[in-house]
Design an enzyme around this catalytic site. Sequence first.
Site, PDB file in Angstrom:
ATOM      1  N   GLY A  16       0.794  -1.231   0.000  1.00 51.83           N
ATOM      2  CA  GLY A  16       0.000   0.000   0.000  1.00 51.83           C
ATOM      3  C   GLY A  16       0.824   1.277   0.000  1.00 51.83           C
ATOM      4  O   GLY A  16       0.342   2.319   0.454  1.00 51.83           O
ATOM      5  N   ASN A  18       1.585   3.028  -2.603  1.00 42.58           N
ATOM      6  CA  ASN A  18       0.865   3.972  -3.483  1.00 42.58           C
ATOM      7  C   ASN A  18      -0.359   4.540  -2.771  1.00 42.58           C
ATOM      8  O   ASN A  18      -0.652   5.728  -2.898  1.00 42.58           O
ATOM      9  CB  ASN A  18       0.456   3.287  -4.786  1.00 42.58           C
ATOM     10  CG  ASN A  18       1.609   3.215  -5.760  1.00 42.58           C
ATOM     11  OD1 ASN A  18       1.994   4.228  -6.350  1.00 42.58           O
ATOM     12  ND2 ASN A  18       2.205   2.043  -5.904  1.00 42.58           N
ATOM     13  N   LEU A  97      -9.951  -7.085 -12.448  1.00 42.98           N
ATOM     14  CA  LEU A  97     -11.178  -6.464 -11.945  1.00 42.98           C
ATOM     15  C   LEU A  97     -12.368  -6.975 -12.758  1.00 42.98           C
ATOM     16  O   LEU A  97     -12.316  -7.038 -13.975  1.00 42.98           O
ATOM     17  CB  LEU A  97     -11.064  -4.946 -12.061  1.00 42.98           C
ATOM     18  CG  LEU A  97     -11.980  -4.182 -11.123  1.00 42.98           C
ATOM     19  CD1 LEU A  97     -11.625  -4.477  -9.668  1.00 42.98           C
ATOM     20  CD2 LEU A  97     -11.877  -2.702 -11.382  1.00 42.98           C
ATOM     21  N   ASN A 111      -5.510   2.219 -12.916  1.00 40.58           N
ATOM     22  CA  ASN A 111      -4.535   1.228 -12.438  1.00 40.58           C
ATOM     23  C   ASN A 111      -3.136   1.795 -12.638  1.00 40.58           C
ATOM     24  O   ASN A 111      -2.913   2.632 -13.522  1.00 40.58           O
ATOM     25  CB  ASN A 111      -4.684  -0.079 -13.224  1.00 40.58           C
ATOM     26  CG  ASN A 111      -3.715  -1.151 -12.752  1.00 40.58           C
ATOM     27  OD1 ASN A 111      -3.525  -1.340 -11.544  1.00 40.58           O
ATOM     28  ND2 ASN A 111      -3.086  -1.859 -13.683  1.00 40.58           N
ATOM     29  N   HIS A 113       0.992   0.532 -13.135  1.00 40.63           N
ATOM     30  CA  HIS A 113       1.811  -0.644 -13.439  1.00 40.63           C
ATOM     31  C   HIS A 113       3.284  -0.229 -13.482  1.00 40.63           C
ATOM     32  O   HIS A 113       3.623   0.804 -14.063  1.00 40.63           O
ATOM     33  CB  HIS A 113       1.386  -1.261 -14.775  1.00 40.63           C
ATOM     34  CG  HIS A 113       2.138  -2.508 -15.073  1.00 40.63           C
ATOM     35  ND1 HIS A 113       1.958  -3.673 -14.344  1.00 40.63           N
ATOM     36  CD2 HIS A 113       3.114  -2.772 -15.970  1.00 40.63           C
ATOM     37  CE1 HIS A 113       2.791  -4.597 -14.805  1.00 40.63           C
ATOM     38  NE2 HIS A 113       3.502  -4.082 -15.790  1.00 40.63           N
TER      39      HIS A 113
END
Length: 216
Positions: A16, A18, A97, A111, A113
């Site tokens: 977590g 981010n 998702l 999202n 990446h």
Amino acid sequence: MSNSPVRLGVLISGSGSNLQAIIDNCETGIIPAQVAVVISSRGDAYGLERAKNHKVPAIHIAREEFLDDAAYNHAILEKLQEYGVELVIMAGYMRLLGKEILDAYHNRVMNIHPALLPSFAGAHGIKDALDYGVKVTGVTVHFANEVYDEGPIILQEAVPIQEGDTEDTLAERIHALEHVIYPKAIKLYCEGKLKIEGKKVRITVSDTEHFIDQQI
Ligand code: GAR
């Protein structure tokens, strides 16, 4: 778009970091948003602690408790709606998702990446780029679609790979960049500056409109 903070629902599966960057940017008012709820696919995700530390509701929803993916995704969708989420943020959420959520939040799921998509999609973007031997990798923030790590790209920034880089040293630079670029993309969304046109995302800066601009 109204002046009240945009309500974010952050989906995680792990550390977590981010999520932390997003919470911090919301709390300082840099992003006109608030994290309304954090949902984790894993019960031991440290991100759940981070959320609790900031008095953000933190919920673990385990896939094993549901008969199939559709029921699992429905349970997530219900929570997002219960907390009035307007924008869904996948931040290290390591599952595909579901269509249920993508339909309900059409063009409202982001999202991040740790590679320059479409290269090195998947769960090991940093290691895969290093092992391949590319000289440049980076970070991508995109709107999510029904394919893992695919969808219209909002922002991308490059990270050169240095001689002697290990997965750890490269990951450190990638993560530092992620913590800047994800809040930046969310801010653009919250300010109504992103427009999806097919596979492309237009970014409006002041009165000019152009494709991806990294100098915002
Ligand atoms: C981040 O590096 C993110 O880009 C990656 O998971 C990490 C989560 O870190 N996501 C993917 O690889 C998606 N395919 P965090 O939990 O510390 O934010």
